[in-house]
Design a protein around this motif. Structure first.
Motif, PDB file in Angstrom:
ATOM      1  N   ARG A 112      13.819 -35.324   7.167  1.00 51.24           N
ATOM      2  CA  ARG A 112      12.945 -34.179   7.470  1.00 51.24           C
ATOM      3  C   ARG A 112      13.249 -32.988   6.569  1.00 51.24           C
ATOM      4  O   ARG A 112      12.769 -31.901   6.785  1.00 51.24           O
ATOM      5  CB  ARG A 112      13.090 -33.749   8.928  1.00 51.24           C
TER       6      ARG A 112
ATOM      7  N   HIS B 142      15.852 -37.518  25.380  1.00 47.47           N
ATOM      8  CA  HIS B 142      14.891 -36.741  24.606  1.00 47.47           C
ATOM      9  C   HIS B 142      14.444 -37.596  23.426  1.00 47.47           C
ATOM     10  O   HIS B 142      15.158 -38.461  22.974  1.00 47.47           O
ATOM     11  CB  HIS B 142      15.493 -35.420  24.117  1.00 47.47           C
TER      12      HIS B 142
ATOM     13  N   ALA C  74      11.469 -36.241  18.153  1.00 46.75           N
ATOM     14  CA  ALA C  74      10.551 -35.141  17.848  1.00 46.75           C
ATOM     15  C   ALA C  74      10.923 -33.881  18.618  1.00 46.75           C
ATOM     16  O   ALA C  74      10.789 -32.767  18.105  1.00 46.75           O
ATOM     17  CB  ALA C  74       9.114 -35.552  18.172  1.00 46.75           C
ATOM     18  N   GLU C  75      11.425 -34.025  19.843  1.00 38.89           N
ATOM     19  CA  GLU C  75      11.839 -32.861  20.631  1.00 38.89           C
ATOM     20  C   GLU C  75      13.044 -32.186  19.986  1.00 38.89           C
ATOM     21  O   GLU C  75      13.097 -30.969  19.871  1.00 38.89           O
ATOM     22  CB  GLU C  75      12.183 -33.278  22.059  1.00 38.89           C
TER      23      GLU C  75
ATOM     24  N   LEU D  34      13.909 -32.306  16.800  1.00 39.74           N
ATOM     25  CA  LEU D  34      13.452 -31.681  15.560  1.00 39.74           C
ATOM     26  C   LEU D  34      12.707 -30.374  15.830  1.00 39.74           C
ATOM     27  O   LEU D  34      12.880 -29.398  15.102  1.00 39.74           O
ATOM     28  CB  LEU D  34      12.568 -32.647  14.771  1.00 39.74           C
ATOM     29  N   GLU D  35      11.904 -30.344  16.875  1.00 41.53           N
ATOM     30  CA  GLU D  35      11.171 -29.132  17.207  1.00 41.53           C
ATOM     31  C   GLU D  35      12.128 -28.029  17.668  1.00 41.53           C
ATOM     32  O   GLU D  35      11.971 -26.863  17.292  1.00 41.53           O
ATOM     33  CB  GLU D  35      10.122 -29.418  18.293  1.00 41.53           C
ATOM     34  N   ARG D  36      13.129 -28.376  18.457  1.00 40.02           N
ATOM     35  CA  ARG D  36      14.119 -27.378  18.899  1.00 40.02           C
ATOM     36  C   ARG D  36      14.857 -26.799  17.687  1.00 40.02           C
ATOM     37  O   ARG D  36      15.079 -25.598  17.610  1.00 40.02           O
ATOM     38  CB  ARG D  36      15.128 -27.989  19.860  1.00 40.02           C
TER      39      ARG D  36
ATOM     40  N   ARG E  50      13.770 -26.646  14.581  1.00 38.39           N
ATOM     41  CA  ARG E  50      12.827 -25.818  13.828  1.00 38.39           C
ATOM     42  C   ARG E  50      12.694 -24.434  14.464  1.00 38.39           C
ATOM     43  O   ARG E  50      12.773 -23.408  13.782  1.00 38.39           O
ATOM     44  CB  ARG E  50      11.462 -26.512  13.756  1.00 38.39           C
ATOM     45  N   LEU E  51      12.525 -24.400  15.788  1.00 40.00           N
ATOM     46  CA  LEU E  51      12.351 -23.124  16.483  1.00 40.00           C
ATOM     47  C   LEU E  51      13.613 -22.263  16.426  1.00 40.00           C
ATOM     48  O   LEU E  51      13.530 -21.048  16.249  1.00 40.00           O
ATOM     49  CB  LEU E  51      11.936 -23.367  17.938  1.00 40.00           C
TER      50      LEU E  51
END
Length: 154
Positions: free
Chosen positions: A45, A122, A125-126, A128-130, A132-133
């Protein structure tokens, strides 16, 4: 048809302007297989990953700098994940930290982690999103601050 000749120097400069610097994640787990899986997930990623197999090595590596986020397992011999995060937050309070654990029921103490995720419960994708945020929050708004003007009183 118009052809433009671009020198190697120009193409490198152009490429350098387009590419964002990679964010570096310190990934810590005493389970080599879990560490390897997370490393591949993150590198594919676009993240740079620094792997450590224990909390002591991870803390020493963090102190050398250039770490944007910490992703650590909770249960490890020696310096566990919660204590590692405490040490890191004492050095750099704004560094985001994610704590992972397969032992959800035994974990009841407070932590300084920004996010706690149970292992296996989890989807990637969860995670990776955490990440990113948290990195966006650490970086802050991308807008340039408004220039302030001072009015002098005579």
């Amino acid at each position: 048809m118009r052809l433009t000749v671009v020198s190697e120097h120009d193409s490198q400069a152009y490429a350098g302007q387009q590419m964002k610097p990679k964010r570096t994640i310190l990934c810590v787990d005493d389970n080599e297989q879990s560490l390897s899986i997370r490393k591949v997930l993150l590198e594919t990623r676009g993240y740079r990953v620094v792997s450590c197999h224990n909390g002591e090595d991870a803390l020493a590596r963090f102190k050398r700098g250039d770490i944007d986020l910490v992703l650590t397992d909770l249960i490890m011999p020696g310096l566990d994940g919660a204590r590692l995060i405490e040490e890191i937050k004492a050095i750099s309070p704004r560094t985001p930290a994610i704590l992972l654990s397969g032992k959800v029921r035994i974990y009841d103490r407070d932590t300084q982690a920004d996010v706690f995720l149970p292992k296996g419960m989890h989807v990637p994708a969860e995670l990776l999103e955490r990440i990113r945020l948290l990195l966006i929050r650490k970086r802050g708004p991308s807008r340039a601050p408004a220039s302030s003007t001072q009015i002098g009183v005579a």
